[in-house]
Motif scaffolding. Structure first.
Motif, short mmCIF file in Angstrom:
data_model
loop_
_atom_site.label_atom_id
_atom_site.label_comp_id
_atom_site.label_asym_id
_atom_site.label_seq_id
_atom_site.Cartn_x
_atom_site.Cartn_y
_atom_site.Cartn_z
N UNK A 163 0.84 -1.21 0.00
CA UNK A 163 0.00 0.00 0.00
C UNK A 163 0.87 1.25 0.00
N UNK A 164 1.96 1.23 0.80
CA UNK A 164 2.87 2.37 0.81
C UNK A 164 3.54 2.59 -0.53
N UNK A 165 3.87 1.50 -1.24
CA UNK A 165 4.48 1.62 -2.56
C UNK A 165 3.49 2.22 -3.56
N UNK A 166 2.23 1.81 -3.45
CA UNK A 166 1.22 2.37 -4.36
C UNK A 166 1.08 3.87 -4.16
N UNK A 167 1.13 4.30 -2.93
CA UNK A 167 1.05 5.73 -2.66
C UNK A 167 2.26 6.46 -3.23
N UNK A 168 3.43 5.83 -3.14
CA UNK A 168 4.64 6.45 -3.70
C UNK A 168 4.73 6.33 -5.20
N UNK A 169 4.03 5.34 -5.77
CA UNK A 169 3.99 5.20 -7.23
C UNK A 169 4.96 4.18 -7.80
N UNK A 170 5.84 3.60 -6.98
CA UNK A 170 6.79 2.63 -7.55
C UNK A 170 7.31 1.66 -6.48
N UNK A 171 7.97 0.63 -6.97
CA UNK A 171 8.57 -0.38 -6.11
C UNK A 171 9.79 0.21 -5.44
N UNK A 172 9.95 -0.02 -4.12
CA UNK A 172 11.08 0.58 -3.40
C UNK A 172 11.77 -0.40 -2.45
N UNK A 173 11.58 -1.71 -2.71
CA UNK A 173 12.26 -2.70 -1.87
C UNK A 173 13.57 -3.11 -2.56
N UNK A 174 14.20 -4.18 -2.12
CA UNK A 174 15.51 -4.58 -2.62
C UNK A 174 15.48 -5.00 -4.08
N UNK A 175 16.60 -4.78 -4.73
CA UNK A 175 16.78 -5.16 -6.14
C UNK A 175 18.23 -5.57 -6.38
N UNK A 176 18.42 -6.37 -7.40
CA UNK A 176 19.75 -6.88 -7.76
C UNK A 176 20.01 -6.54 -9.22
N UNK A 177 21.23 -6.09 -9.53
CA UNK A 177 21.61 -5.80 -10.90
C UNK A 177 22.89 -6.49 -11.29
#
Length: 247
Positions: free
Chosen positions: A219-233
């Motif tokens: 729900x917090x991500x939807x309010x912010x508009x994008x995914x904000x948890x961990x990611x790997x590149x």
């Protein structure tokens, strides 16, 4: 008596002369007065002599009631403020291609992913150290110059870094995307949510996301508009570029 009549003859002659002159003058007055009145006043319905031969002008039959023009606007907008209905709509964003088959990606990328999964599944965070690199090629997990393993332990909810290893495994188990294709920044990124609008996620994709975060986080991500948890590149040549959280 005869003498008196003779004495009055000159007067009679003068009177006769005056009477005759008056009759002569009065004979002209009626005609002059009638001509003047005909010029000053015309009998209704009677056309003038000179208008009898003039051609008649026909009025058009389709003449409607007089139209009153609308007033100009009080404020004239500049030409740039007028909406152009002919303008084309914005081009929709290119759909994100979600990848899942690691056998179809460069071998170097698939090999680095496999090594990370094996180290994380072992439960020993020190097994990640050789994969995190050193110096300019060190994987971004925090500020440069710091010990990456210690940084990861600090991000974990336990002192041994077990939680962060579990998160790393979950992230690498999702689908992924290729970003910045054909540029020096080309990279394979897990999870694919980093490149998709959260409002466009299907029900199965939301299940994938909730395997990584809680419903409250979502729900917090939807309010912010994008995914904000961990990611790997991981770069096409197999370098583990980052393991970070945030937008």
């Amino acid at each position: 008596m005869k003498r008196q009549m003779l004495a009055n003859r000159p007067g009679a002659v003068r009177f006769s002369a005056l009477l005759f002159a008056g009759l002569v003058v009065s004979s002209f007055l009626p005609h002059h007065t009638a001509f003047a009145l005909s010029e000053l006043k015309q009998i209704p319905g009677q056309a003038k002599e000179e208008d009898k031969d003039a051609p008649e002008v026909e009025e058009p039959d389709d003449v409607g009631p007089m139209q009153i023009p609308m007033p100009d606007p009080l404020v004239n907008k500049p030409a740039g403020d007028v909406k152009d209905d002919s303008a084309e709509d914005p081009v929709p964003a290119t759909p994100v291609e979600v990848l899942s088959d690691v056998s179809k990606i460069p071998q170097a990328v698939a090999r680095m992913r496999e090594l990370i999964v094996e180290a994380a599944a072992s439960g020993d965070i020190e097994r990640l150290r050789p994969l995190l690199g050193k110096g300019p090629t060190q994987t971004q997990v925090g500020e440069n110059g710091t010990d990456p393993v210690e940084v990861l332990k600090g991000l974990s909810g336990d002192p041994d870094g077990i939680e962060i290893l579990a998160i790393l495994l979950d992230v690498l188990s999702t689908g992924f995307v290729l970003v910045d294709k054909g540029t020096p920044e080309e990279m394979y990124v897990w999870p694919y949510f980093t490149e998709k609008s959260l409002s466009s996620l299907t029900a199965p994709e939301k299940v994938d996301l909730l395997r990584l975060v809680t419903a409250g986080d979502f729900i917090g991500m939807e309010e912010g508009g994008n995914y904000n948890f961990y990611r790997v590149g991981i770069t096409p040549d197999g370098q583990w570029k980052f393991f970070i959280a945030g937008d």
